[in-house]
Enzyme design. Structure first.
Site, PDB file in Angstrom:
ATOM      1  N   ALA A  45      70.276  50.591  -2.577  1.00 55.60           N
ATOM      2  CA  ALA A  45      70.791  51.886  -3.054  1.00 55.60           C
ATOM      3  C   ALA A  45      71.003  52.801  -1.861  1.00 55.60           C
ATOM      4  CB  ALA A  45      69.820  52.523  -4.034  1.00 55.60           C
ATOM      5  N   CYS A  46      72.205  53.379  -1.744  1.00 63.75           N
ATOM      6  CA  CYS A  46      72.469  54.307  -0.643  1.00 63.75           C
ATOM      7  C   CYS A  46      72.824  55.686  -1.194  1.00 63.75           C
ATOM      8  CB  CYS A  46      73.594  53.784   0.251  1.00 63.75           C
ATOM      9  SG  CYS A  46      75.191  53.698  -0.586  1.00 63.75           S
ATOM     10  N   ILE A  47      73.043  56.637  -0.264  1.00 60.54           N
ATOM     11  CA  ILE A  47      73.172  58.036  -0.678  1.00 60.54           C
ATOM     12  C   ILE A  47      74.434  58.271  -1.506  1.00 60.54           C
ATOM     13  CG2 ILE A  47      73.425  60.412   0.143  1.00 60.54           C
ATOM     14  CD1 ILE A  47      71.821  59.322   2.672  1.00 60.54           C
ATOM     15  N   THR A  96      75.469  50.438  -0.358  1.00 61.35           N
ATOM     16  CA  THR A  96      74.721  49.703  -1.376  1.00 61.35           C
ATOM     17  C   THR A  96      75.215  48.261  -1.456  1.00 61.35           C
ATOM     18  OG1 THR A  96      74.541  51.757  -2.615  1.00 61.35           O
ATOM     19  CG2 THR A  96      74.087  49.731  -3.825  1.00 61.35           C
TER      20      THR A  96
END
Lengths: 362, 104
Positions: free
Chosen positions: B8-10, B16
């Site tokens: 999971a990324c920002i 992601t």
């Protein structure tokens, strides 16, 4: 490191709301222009209750009121897990209420998040009442205590910081420091690429829009567009040899996003190589933002990217600033990140410096 | 080794999925079986089933933000890393995890 993770979680959930709300507000104004409304009528869209344009604008306005609550709610969620969401959302509303905006929302969310963790750990109740802890005591006590702290103690100083900063921006706008003002806004947006500092600068520009000051909004929009355009073009021009498939795909996504004034597409590049990317984007954005102010570009819309350029004052000034800013970012990044071959997919050599410094805890 | 994990990324649109690719490729090359769930802005994809989790030797969470439904992994050996580690050195990460597991 944890601090950053919590903040980024909040921002991550906040982004779709800003995009939906901002685009609705921009759409109302663009449709106004298409329908041949005068600038005065467009400014008055918000008070023309019940009209078609009012509705679209209102959707955006309502969405914007959710921005700080969702930021706070999901920061608190990241800290305290599920019990954080409810109180965090309420604290965001309180932050709006005491006019502390993003900054207040951030502070309140961290306070309520850690307060909930504390309650979870240390609250001792008779066994028969154990079930009431998550459903009654935690939400009620944490919301009440931290909200009162915002009202009574923290609200005023945080609001003062926000007001002072806004006042400083207004003074710069009216005085001779036009380039400086635009460059400051641009630098902030270019620094964290859609992160909290950029969002703070954006919030100030939006607040100034409400005051009838339209210049900073143009600086904001241009400097939110140049990073993605400059970096993406540098990667795409660099070609297959120098950039991996994943990187070029990321650039292809980032470019159209950039034209829509969504900076976040650059984040994958910034995360991989923060210094080179941020130096390039900050300088490009700051120059672009400064130039719009010198050239008297104004924009009554908080969002919309390339699509709202026609409704700006001095649209050609805007396009010139956009081109120059993007070019600066492009050239800087191209030089700073010059390489002959793509780093991934070509060799099996991995950079495990960061991994080595981590102590994996199971 | 049987690996499961979450990325999971920002912004939830690019890293992601790149991180997932990197982990899957690295694990396969090292001869491990792997299943990765992505938690992007679009929502959860390739969700880990209870059976996946039950069969896993280790859980790798590669995320820059808080991820959802961590309670599934209670009692599992779990390691959390910033997503940049996976971007830069997926193989070395898996090897280090393997070594740590072997230590006991």
């Amino acid at each position: 490191m944890k601090f950053r993770k919590h903040m980024m979680t909040g921002i991550s959930y906040m982004i779709p709301i800003i995009v939906a709300g901002g685009l609705c507000m921009a759409l109302a104004r663009i449709l106004g222009v298409v329908m041949g409304l005068t600038p005065e009528q467009i400014v008055a869209i918000g008070s023309d209750e019940g009209s078609f344009l009012w509705m679209i604008n209102r959707i955006g306005g309502l969405a914007m009121t959710l921005v700080v609550p969702v930021l706070s709610g999901f920061i608190a969620y990241s800290i305290a897990d599920r019990p954080g969401i409810g109180p965090g959302l309420v604290l965001g509303l309180v932050a709006n209420e005491v006019k502390t905006g993003f900054l207040g929302g951030l502070v309140a969310a961290f306070l309520v998040g850690y307060f909930i963790l504390f309650l979870k750990k240390h609250m001792k109740v008779p066994k028969s009442m154990q079930g009431l802890v998550p459903i009654l005591f935690i939400p009620f006590i944490s919301t009440l205590v931290v909200s009162m702290a915002m009202f009574l103690i923290l609200g005023k100083p945080i609001a003062w910081v926000m007001e002072t900063f806004t006042g400083m921006l207004v003074n710069m706008q009216n005085g001779g420091a036009k380039f400086g003002l635009g460059a400051l806004i641009g630098g902030m947006l270019g620094f964290d690429l859609g992160g909290p500092m950029g969002k703070t600068a954006s919030a100030f520009c939006n607040a100034l829009l409400a005051e009838g000051i339209y210049g900073p909004s143009a600086a904001k929009i241009v400097s939110g567009m140049t990073p993605a355009i400059g970096i993406a073009v540098a990667v795409l021009v660099g070609g297959k040899k120098r950039w991996s498939i994943a990187e070029r795909e990321t650039a292809k996504t980032a470019l159209p996003l950039g034209f829509c004034f969504i900076t976040e597409g650059v984040i994958p590049f910034a995360a991989a190589d923060p210094i080179r990317v941020i130096v390039s984007t900050m300088i490009g954005s700051a120059v672009a933002g400064g130039l719009t102010q010198v050239w008297g570009v104004e924009c009554m819309v908080p969002h919309g990217g390339i699509f709202v350029v026609p409704i700006m004052t001095n649209p050609f000034g805007f396009l010139a600033a956009l081109t120059i800013g993007s070019l600066i970012t492009f050239v800087l990044f191209f030089i700073l990140k010059f390489r002959k071959k793509a780093e991934s997919g070509v060799s099996d050599v991995e950079d495990s410096t960061e991994l080595d410094s981590l102590d994996l805890n199971f | 080794m049987n690996i499961v994990g979450i990325t999971a990324c920002i912004a939830g649109i690019a890293h992601t999925y790149i991180a997932k690719e990197k982990l899957v490729t690295a694990a396969k090359e090292l001869g491990h079986s792997i299943k990765i769930e992505t938690q992007g802005t679009i929502g959860v994809e390739d969700q880990l089933t209870p059976a996946d989790v039950a069969a896993a030797d280790v859980v790798i969470i590669a995320a820059d933000i808080g991820v959802m439904n961590l309670e599934r992994f209670v009692g599992k050996r779990k390691v959390e890393v910033p997503i940049s580690v996976v971007m830069k050195s997926p193989k070395a990460l898996i090897q280090k995890v393997e070594a740590k597991l072997a230590e006991g």
